[in-house]
Design a protein around this motif. Structure first.
Motif, short mmCIF file in Angstrom:
data_model
loop_
_atom_site.label_atom_id
_atom_site.label_comp_id
_atom_site.label_asym_id
_atom_site.label_seq_id
_atom_site.Cartn_x
_atom_site.Cartn_y
_atom_site.Cartn_z
N ALA A 1 -51.54 2.86 -66.51
CA ALA A 1 -50.81 1.69 -67.04
C ALA A 1 -50.01 1.03 -65.92
O ALA A 1 -49.92 -0.21 -65.85
N THR A 2 -49.46 1.83 -65.03
CA THR A 2 -48.69 1.27 -63.89
C THR A 2 -49.61 0.45 -62.99
O THR A 2 -49.28 -0.68 -62.60
N ASP B 1 -52.43 -0.86 -63.76
CA ASP B 1 -52.93 -2.03 -64.48
C ASP B 1 -51.94 -3.20 -64.31
O ASP B 1 -52.34 -4.34 -64.07
N LEU B 2 -50.64 -2.89 -64.40
CA LEU B 2 -49.63 -3.95 -64.21
C LEU B 2 -49.66 -4.49 -62.78
O LEU B 2 -49.53 -5.70 -62.55
N ASP C 1 -46.41 0.00 -76.51
CA ASP C 1 -47.32 -0.11 -75.36
C ASP C 1 -46.49 0.26 -74.13
O ASP C 1 -45.48 -0.40 -73.84
N ARG D 1 -46.80 -0.25 -71.23
CA ARG D 1 -46.67 -1.23 -70.14
C ARG D 1 -45.36 -2.00 -70.22
O ARG D 1 -44.92 -2.54 -69.20
N THR D 2 -44.69 -2.02 -71.38
CA THR D 2 -43.38 -2.69 -71.44
C THR D 2 -42.32 -1.88 -70.66
O THR D 2 -41.71 -2.42 -69.73
N ILE E 1 -42.77 0.39 -68.46
CA ILE E 1 -43.18 0.53 -67.05
C ILE E 1 -42.90 -0.78 -66.31
O ILE E 1 -42.37 -0.79 -65.19
N ALA E 2 -43.22 -1.91 -66.95
CA ALA E 2 -42.97 -3.22 -66.32
C ALA E 2 -41.48 -3.40 -66.08
O ALA E 2 -41.06 -3.93 -65.04
N ALA F 1 -45.84 -8.76 -68.81
CA ALA F 1 -46.70 -7.61 -69.13
C ALA F 1 -47.67 -8.04 -70.22
O ALA F 1 -47.29 -8.76 -71.15
N VAL G 1 -48.75 -7.36 -73.02
CA VAL G 1 -48.59 -6.58 -74.26
C VAL G 1 -48.55 -7.52 -75.47
O VAL G 1 -48.18 -8.70 -75.34
#
Ligand code: NDP
Length: 401
Positions: free
Chosen positions: A19-20, A22-23, A267, A269-270, A272-273, A284, A286
């Motif tokens: 996920a990191t 991917d961002l 998610d 990614r929130t 992590i972002a 992100a 999401v």
């Protein structure tokens, strides 16, 4: 133009690692630059990520995967390769501005400590490190001037609404829990829960270990301990509420009665972002939160009888000494045994409780936790106690007609 932020990801092939990355892949060109990536066995996945992100160094923990990694990167001599546990520590030591600590379990202790010693920003997903060695980690972070950025969605939520300048006005924090797949199951039904039932998490897609921890609510127990260290709060000011929709992730209650919460779609990614761009914000990919469509948010108190992990976590913090590291190690062994179908679902919490009990009278268990070496020794001894216990039970079961 700002210089690119140099990033390393420990546990790159896992759920949080992917996920990191991917961002990073979706961010504007030149914003991030990948320094080092690590994995344990997944050579093909690691090589693919290294090529895609033009990483300078890759480390794989399991020497048996070395041949596959070398073969997969044979056309990329510019990517340096390291093999073995020491190479993962080396990946953590390569100079970077921001490091994601996303190895699962106490296996992440040494590399995460090395990353922390760089004295820059450390995004903390590997909660087991703080459970095993919270006091030592926090002391080391302060000494090195490291900025710890919580990644667990609940801790990241609290971090976003926690007024660090006015700590005295904070009454308590609340971590939410989805309740996992067995939230509505009876204890009797939980006794027969299979691996696939426990792996079917209702709201989050995560690695296998944390998914089982969510089903036992051991994850929330580990998170209570993690939160005590990250926010310097006693356990009675870290509350847990079950919230099946996983939309509200964490809350901070202030002296005037205000409760500030962070909400987002479930998610990773929130959070992590939020850590990746900190103190700025970044886009992100999401799903936007549409509360009108959701219509309702439910909250309920956790059930301590079906999910004893929460009570156990509070007991091990109160006990201090080796107890939190024993709790974590025993749980890691029990989860692995459940995943390999060696023990039943309810045996996970039961065997953790028994190992905790036995560890108190165990003369080979170190009692002081004054150095990281003490933590490694406690972890190793607790694993041995847990394995012995599980093997003995399996032998007994096999003999029972
Ligand atoms: P995964 O199982 O998906 O990934 C684990 C990563 O660690 C993989 O890259 C794996 O490599 C690597 N790894 C496993 N064992 C070792 C080892 N012995 N030495 C070095 N590397 C190893 O885990 P998650 O991404 O789900 O979780 C990672 C951490 O983040 C955990 O501490 C978890 O509690 C925490 N977390 C996870 C969340 C999530 O949504 N997944 C949410 C919040 C916290 P390989 O692929 O080669 O096996």
């Amino acid at each position: 133009m700002m210089a690119a932020r140099r990033i390393s990801v420990l546990g790159a092939t896992g759920s949080v690692g992917l996920a990191t990355l991917d961002l990073i892949e979706r961010a504007e060109p030149g914003r991030f630059e990948v320094v080092a990536l690590s994995a344990n066995r997944n050579a093909a996945g690691l090589a693919k990520l290294a090529i895609q992100h033009r990483a300078r160094f890759v480390a794989i923990g399991d020497p048996a995967a070395a041949g596959d990694l070398r073969a997969a990167l044979s056309a990329h001599p510019e990517i340096e390769i390291g093999i073995g546990a020491e190479a993962i520590v080396e990946a953590a030591s390569r100079e970077a501005d921001w490091i994601m600590a996303a190895i699962v379990g106490a296996a992440g202790l040494k590399p995460t400590l090395e990353a922390l010693r760089q004295g820059r920003a450390l995004a903390f997903a590997n909660k087991e490190c703080l459970v095993c060695a919270g006091a030592l980690f926090m002391r080391e972070a302060a000494a090195c001037g490291t900025r710890l950025l919580p990644v667990d969605s609940e801790h990241n939520a609290v971090f976003q609404v926690f007024d660090f300048e006015r700590r005295a006005a904070i009454r308590a924090i609340t971590l939410t829990a989805s309740g996992g797949p067995f939230r509505t199951w009876s204890l009797e039904r939980m006794r027969g829960a299979r691996r696939e039932d426990a792996l079917a998490h209702p709201t989050w897609e995560m690695g296998a270990k944390i998914t089982i921890d969510s089903a036992t609510m051991m994850n929330k127990g580990l998170e209570i301990i993690e939160a005590c260290w990250l926010f310097d709060l006693p356990p009675d000011r870290v509350e847990v509420v079950v919230h099946p929709q996983s939309i509200v992730h964490g809350m901070v209650e202030y002296a005037d009665g205000s409760v500030l919460a962070q909400l987002s779609s479930p998610d990773m990614r929130t959070p992590i972002a939020s850590a990746l761009a900190w103190p700025q914000r970044m886009r992100a990919p999401v799903e936007r939160l549409r509360l009108g469509e959701l219509a309702r948010l439910d909250f309920e108190s956790p059930d301590d009888v079906r999910f004893p992990a929460l009570r156990m976590a509070r007991e091990v913090i109160a006990a201090g000494g080796p107890a939190p590291a024993v709790f974590n190690a025993a749980n890691e062994i029990a989860v692995a045994a459940f995943l390999s179908r060696q023990i039943g679902f309810l045996d996970i919490a039961a065997s953790v409780a028994e190992v905790l009990d036995r560890s108190q009278a165990d003369t080979d268990m170190p009692q002081a936790v004054s150095s990281f070496d003490d933590v490694y020794a406690i972890d190793a001894r607790a694993r041995q106690l847990a394995r012995d216990l599980i093997d003995k039970r399996a032998t007994l079961r096999a003999r029972t007609p």
